[in-house]
Scaffold this motif. Structure first.
Motif, short mmCIF file in Angstrom:
data_model
loop_
_atom_site.label_atom_id
_atom_site.label_comp_id
_atom_site.label_asym_id
_atom_site.label_seq_id
_atom_site.Cartn_x
_atom_site.Cartn_y
_atom_site.Cartn_z
N ASN A 84 0.82 -1.21 0.00
CA ASN A 84 0.00 0.00 0.00
C ASN A 84 0.86 1.26 0.00
O ASN A 84 0.55 2.24 -0.68
N VAL A 85 1.97 1.24 0.74
CA VAL A 85 2.88 2.39 0.79
C VAL A 85 3.56 2.58 -0.56
O VAL A 85 3.64 3.70 -1.09
N LEU A 86 4.05 1.48 -1.15
CA LEU A 86 4.76 1.57 -2.42
C LEU A 86 3.83 2.00 -3.56
O LEU A 86 4.23 2.78 -4.42
N LYS A 113 8.52 -10.11 14.21
CA LYS A 113 9.72 -9.44 13.73
C LYS A 113 9.59 -9.04 12.26
O LYS A 113 10.13 -8.01 11.85
N MET A 114 8.86 -9.83 11.47
CA MET A 114 8.64 -9.48 10.06
C MET A 114 7.79 -8.21 9.97
O MET A 114 8.05 -7.34 9.14
N LEU A 115 6.79 -8.08 10.85
CA LEU A 115 5.99 -6.86 10.89
C LEU A 115 6.86 -5.65 11.22
O LEU A 115 6.74 -4.59 10.60
N LYS A 116 7.75 -5.82 12.17
CA LYS A 116 8.66 -4.74 12.56
C LYS A 116 9.58 -4.38 11.39
O LYS A 116 9.81 -3.21 11.12
N LEU A 117 10.07 -5.40 10.68
CA LEU A 117 10.94 -5.17 9.53
C LEU A 117 10.20 -4.40 8.44
O LEU A 117 10.74 -3.46 7.86
N LEU A 118 8.96 -4.80 8.15
CA LEU A 118 8.20 -4.13 7.09
C LEU A 118 7.88 -2.67 7.45
O LEU A 118 7.95 -1.80 6.59
N THR A 119 7.56 -2.40 8.70
CA THR A 119 7.29 -1.01 9.10
C THR A 119 8.57 -0.18 9.07
O THR A 119 8.55 0.99 8.66
N GLN A 120 9.69 -0.78 9.46
CA GLN A 120 10.97 -0.08 9.40
C GLN A 120 11.37 0.19 7.94
O GLN A 120 11.88 1.26 7.62
N LEU A 121 11.08 -0.76 7.07
CA LEU A 121 11.37 -0.58 5.65
C LEU A 121 10.54 0.55 5.06
O LEU A 121 11.05 1.38 4.31
N CYS A 122 9.27 0.61 5.43
CA CYS A 122 8.41 1.70 4.94
C CYS A 122 8.90 3.05 5.43
O CYS A 122 8.85 4.05 4.70
N ALA A 123 9.39 3.10 6.67
CA ALA A 123 9.94 4.34 7.20
C ALA A 123 11.19 4.75 6.40
O ALA A 123 11.39 5.94 6.11
N GLU A 124 12.03 3.78 6.04
CA GLU A 124 13.24 4.07 5.25
C GLU A 124 12.88 4.57 3.85
O GLU A 124 13.51 5.47 3.31
N ILE A 125 11.85 3.96 3.26
CA ILE A 125 11.45 4.30 1.89
C ILE A 125 10.89 5.70 1.82
O ILE A 125 11.16 6.44 0.87
N THR A 126 10.10 6.09 2.82
CA THR A 126 9.43 7.39 2.77
C THR A 126 10.32 8.55 3.21
O THR A 126 9.88 9.69 3.19
N LYS A 127 11.56 8.29 3.60
CA LYS A 127 12.47 9.37 4.00
C LYS A 127 12.75 10.32 2.86
O LYS A 127 12.87 9.98 1.74
#
Length: 127
Positions: A84-86, A113-127
């Motif tokens: 959804n973010v992408l 941990k996969m949920l945490k990874l995906l939310t962290q990835l979304c935060a990195e992408i939207t920077k």
């Protein structure tokens, strides 16, 4: 929505080399994620690669178990936490998720941990 097609897997050697040489990475124990924006058109916003170290887990049965659990956790959570973010940003990425844990963990822990990874990835992408 809750599928994991062949087209979503990262198999292209050139893209894999590009990912590991030019991509960004972060650690979210027991996973290490590397990602890179790509311009190539495709049906899915993400192509992903799962890996488990042969040095740490000698038996293929153990490596396959870890990859199965990781793929399942990704498959169930990718739509709402990543796609959804992408799609809203109109971007495509290639992603590598490596398991670096020292022991085989239960699925519940892996999914959290996969949920945490995906939310962290979304935060990195939207920077």
């Amino acid at each position: 929505m809750y599928t994991f097609n062949k087209e979503e897997r990262l198999c292209n050697k050139k893209l894999i080399d590009k990912l590991f040489h030019n991509g960004s990475s972060f650690l979210c124990y027991p996973f290490k994620a590397s990602w890179l924006f790509i311009d190539e058109p495709g049906e899915f916003p993400t192509q992903i690669l799962f890996s488990v170290s042969k040095r740490r887990y000698k038996r293929a049965v153990d490596r396959n178990l870890i990859k199965r659990r990781t793929r399942e956790a990704y498959r169930l959570n990718k739509q709402q936490h990543l796609y959804n973010v992408l799609i809203s940003l109109d971007k495509r990425i290639i992603l590598s998720v490596g398991f670096i844990g020292k022991e085989i963990v239960e699925y519940d822990f892996m999914e959290k941990k996969m949920l945490k990874l995906l939310t962290q990835l979304c935060a990195e992408i939207t920077k």
